[in-house]
Design an enzyme around this catalytic site. Structure first.
Site, PDB file in Angstrom:
ATOM      1  N   ASP A   1       9.958  64.646-120.673  1.00  0.00           N
ATOM      2  CA  ASP A   1       8.912  64.375-119.679  1.00  0.00           C
ATOM      3  C   ASP A   1       9.430  64.620-118.265  1.00  0.00           C
ATOM      4  O   ASP A   1       9.384  63.742-117.405  1.00  0.00           O
ATOM      5  CB  ASP A   1       8.423  62.929-119.812  1.00  0.00           C
TER       6      ASP A   1
ATOM      7  N   GLY B   1       3.247  50.684-113.911  1.00  0.00           N
ATOM      8  CA  GLY B   1       2.838  51.737-114.832  1.00  0.00           C
ATOM      9  C   GLY B   1       2.077  51.131-115.980  1.00  0.00           C
ATOM     10  O   GLY B   1       1.787  49.923-115.995  1.00  0.00           O
ATOM     11  N   ALA B   2       1.758  51.957-116.957  1.00  0.00           N
ATOM     12  CA  ALA B   2       1.002  51.472-118.110  1.00  0.00           C
ATOM     13  C   ALA B   2       1.827  50.526-118.964  1.00  0.00           C
ATOM     14  O   ALA B   2       1.271  49.699-119.698  1.00  0.00           O
ATOM     15  CB  ALA B   2       0.533  52.658-118.954  1.00  0.00           C
ATOM     16  N   ASN B   3       3.164  50.621-118.855  1.00  0.00           N
ATOM     17  CA  ASN B   3       4.024  49.842-119.746  1.00  0.00           C
ATOM     18  C   ASN B   3       4.965  48.873-119.035  1.00  0.00           C
ATOM     19  O   ASN B   3       5.773  48.214-119.691  1.00  0.00           O
ATOM     20  CB  ASN B   3       4.859  50.795-120.615  1.00  0.00           C
TER      21      ASN B   3
ATOM     22  N   THR C   1       6.056  46.747-114.916  1.00  0.00           N
ATOM     23  CA  THR C   1       6.069  46.644-113.458  1.00  0.00           C
ATOM     24  C   THR C   1       7.533  46.674-113.037  1.00  0.00           C
ATOM     25  O   THR C   1       8.420  46.284-113.799  1.00  0.00           O
ATOM     26  CB  THR C   1       5.405  45.346-112.966  1.00  0.00           C
ATOM     27  N   VAL C   2       7.797  47.150-111.814  1.00  0.00           N
ATOM     28  CA  VAL C   2       9.170  47.294-111.327  1.00  0.00           C
ATOM     29  C   VAL C   2       9.308  46.552-110.010  1.00  0.00           C
ATOM     30  O   VAL C   2       8.449  46.674-109.127  1.00  0.00           O
ATOM     31  CB  VAL C   2       9.551  48.776-111.150  1.00  0.00           C
TER      32      VAL C   2
ATOM     33  N   LEU D   1       8.144  47.159-106.416  1.00  0.00           N
ATOM     34  CA  LEU D   1       8.429  48.578-106.195  1.00  0.00           C
ATOM     35  C   LEU D   1       7.350  49.480-106.782  1.00  0.00           C
ATOM     36  O   LEU D   1       7.079  50.553-106.254  1.00  0.00           O
ATOM     37  CB  LEU D   1       9.781  48.950-106.802  1.00  0.00           C
ATOM     38  N   GLY D   2       6.781  49.076-107.912  1.00  0.00           N
ATOM     39  CA  GLY D   2       5.793  49.949-108.549  1.00  0.00           C
ATOM     40  C   GLY D   2       5.300  49.384-109.862  1.00  0.00           C
ATOM     41  O   GLY D   2       5.615  48.251-110.241  1.00  0.00           O
TER      42      GLY D   2
ATOM     43  N   LYS E   1      13.019  46.208-114.044  1.00  0.00           N
ATOM     44  CA  LYS E   1      11.853  46.707-114.769  1.00  0.00           C
ATOM     45  C   LYS E   1      11.469  45.695-115.838  1.00  0.00           C
ATOM     46  O   LYS E   1      12.273  45.380-116.715  1.00  0.00           O
ATOM     47  CB  LYS E   1      12.173  48.058-115.419  1.00  0.00           C
TER      48      LYS E   1
END
Length: 396
Positions: free
Chosen positions: A191, A71-73, A75-76, A68-69, A92
């Site tokens: 955020d 990030g820096a911290n 994967t999903v 799905l996606g 996640k």
């Protein structure tokens, strides 16, 4: 039917023992020399990412369907939950880190709060577990799969801005979720931006189509020895508008519990004045975030530009834009900063030797030099002609 869903439909603007691996299909093999996905993240280190593969089975329950996606911290991954009527979930998988992952703690805190009314507009956690990888322990979170972000929805439109009606409906749900977070759960999100406002799916058949698409055309990937980096599946949201549901406040990893905090939060363009000026902050900082985000959604551009044309970050530039748009801050607000105290006296109070008209002339002279704006300061020639400087000095 959810009001947000009605609006968008009618809108025509454009642990290792718990892991089991199963087989894979043919796929497009990407060039190993070209970076993709999480490899573009700042300070990327491949060893801290768990090597998830499509077809993996976590906890003998969650079968990975596609990516799905990233990030820096983390994967999903889009997964089918084999233990719960074969529903779909988002998995996640966080990177290994020496920093304690507070996200699970936050979700548990929120789940323990009494029902408040707006909790349906805040993302929740269905399950959590840890798994051991080559470089250490990875925290895993299981959540409701979501369709897209509000940012992605916005950019399916032409022009790329929400209509007034769609904006209003989005904000009603966002504020309902925020009211729950602030008053019901006693937390500050910190955020809020369009990428962190997600759109839930109202039609489960959309997910069935996602799984079928992966089976028919497996995701491209880079294979480098034992490691595989997948390209996230590109779902064209315009093909799934029938599934658009409620807005959901997501990405709670930086959420803070309590009403008053200090320290820097928020991306620069969304940073509230009290945060920028190192003052204590709380739930109102989230409200500021939403106000600035509205401009992004409705006006096709940022309200503030701390980077300016030269793209160098500058608090001074940001504060200047705030003053231009909102007027100067009140003295009462500025007095809240305990670290940079603003003394309760004026330039005139500092002068203790002169009296009467002579003092007035002197202060006028001083203020010709002490101006915020350089262009307003007198030149040396003008100062040489100043009345006070050329007036006779009184002898005691």
């Amino acid at each position: 039917m959810n009001t947000f869903l009605k609006t968008i439909r009618g809108f025509t603007r454009r642990p290792a023992s718990s892991l089991r691996r199963v087989g894979s299909s043919k796929f497009a093999n990407l060039d190993k020399a070209v970076k993709i996905e999480e490899e573009w993240m700042p300070h990327y280190e491949k060893s801290v990412y768990y090597p998830v593969r499509i077809g993996d089975l976590f906890q003998n329950r969650y079968k990975v369907v596609s990516k799905l996606g990233y990030g820096a911290n983390s994967t999903v991954w889009f997964c089918r939950d084999l233990g719960r009527q074969h529903n779909y979930v988002a998995l996640k998988v966080c990177i290994t880190s020496s920093v304690v992952n507070r996200e699970v703690e936050i979700y548990k805190h929120i789940a323990a709060r009494p029902k408040y009314g707006g909790e349906m507009f805040v993302r929740t956690m269905q399950d959590s577990f840890e798994i051991k990888g080559p470089a250490g322990i990875h925290q895993c979170l299981v959540q409701e799969p979501l369709l897209a972000s509000l940012y992605e929805l916005q950019h399916t439109l032409n022009p790329a801005s929400l209509t007034e009606e769609l904006l209003k409906e989005s904000l009603k749900e966002i504020f309902a979720g925020l009211e729950f977070l602030h008053s019901g759960a006693n937390v500050v999100h910190t955020d809020l931006q369009a990428r962190n406002i997600m759109i839930a799916c109202s039609d489960p058949t959309v997910f069935e189509e996602w799984e079928k698409a992966e089976q028919e055309e497996p995701s491209p990937r880079k294979v480098d020895g034992d490691r595989v980096v997948y390209q996230s599946r590109n779902f064209d949201l315009r093909n799934f508008l029938r599934g658009v549901g409620r807005c959901v406040i997501a990405d709670l990893g930086t959420t803070r519990i309590g009403k008053q905090h200090d320290g820097f939060i928020q991306p620069e363009i969304y940073r509230a004045p009290e945060v920028m000026l190192c003052m204590p902050w709380g739930p109102p900082a989230d409200i500021w975030n939403v106000g600035v985000m509205i401009w992004d959604l409705f006006e096709e551009g940022h309200l503030f530009s701390p980077g300016g044309d030269d793209r160098k970050l500058s608090n001074a530039r940001m504060l200047g834009e705030m003053i231009a748009l909102l007027g100067p801050p009140s003295q009462e607000f500025l007095h809240r900063d305990d670290e940079t105290l603003i003394p309760d006296y004026s330039l005139e109070d500092c002068e203790i030797y002169l009296e009467g008209n002579n003092k007035a002339l002197f202060m006028s002279f001083m203020r010709k030099m002490l101006q915020w704006e350089p262009e307003k300061r007198a030149t040396a020639l003008e100062l040489l002609q100043d009345e006070w400087l050329n007036s006779p000095t009184r002898e005691d």
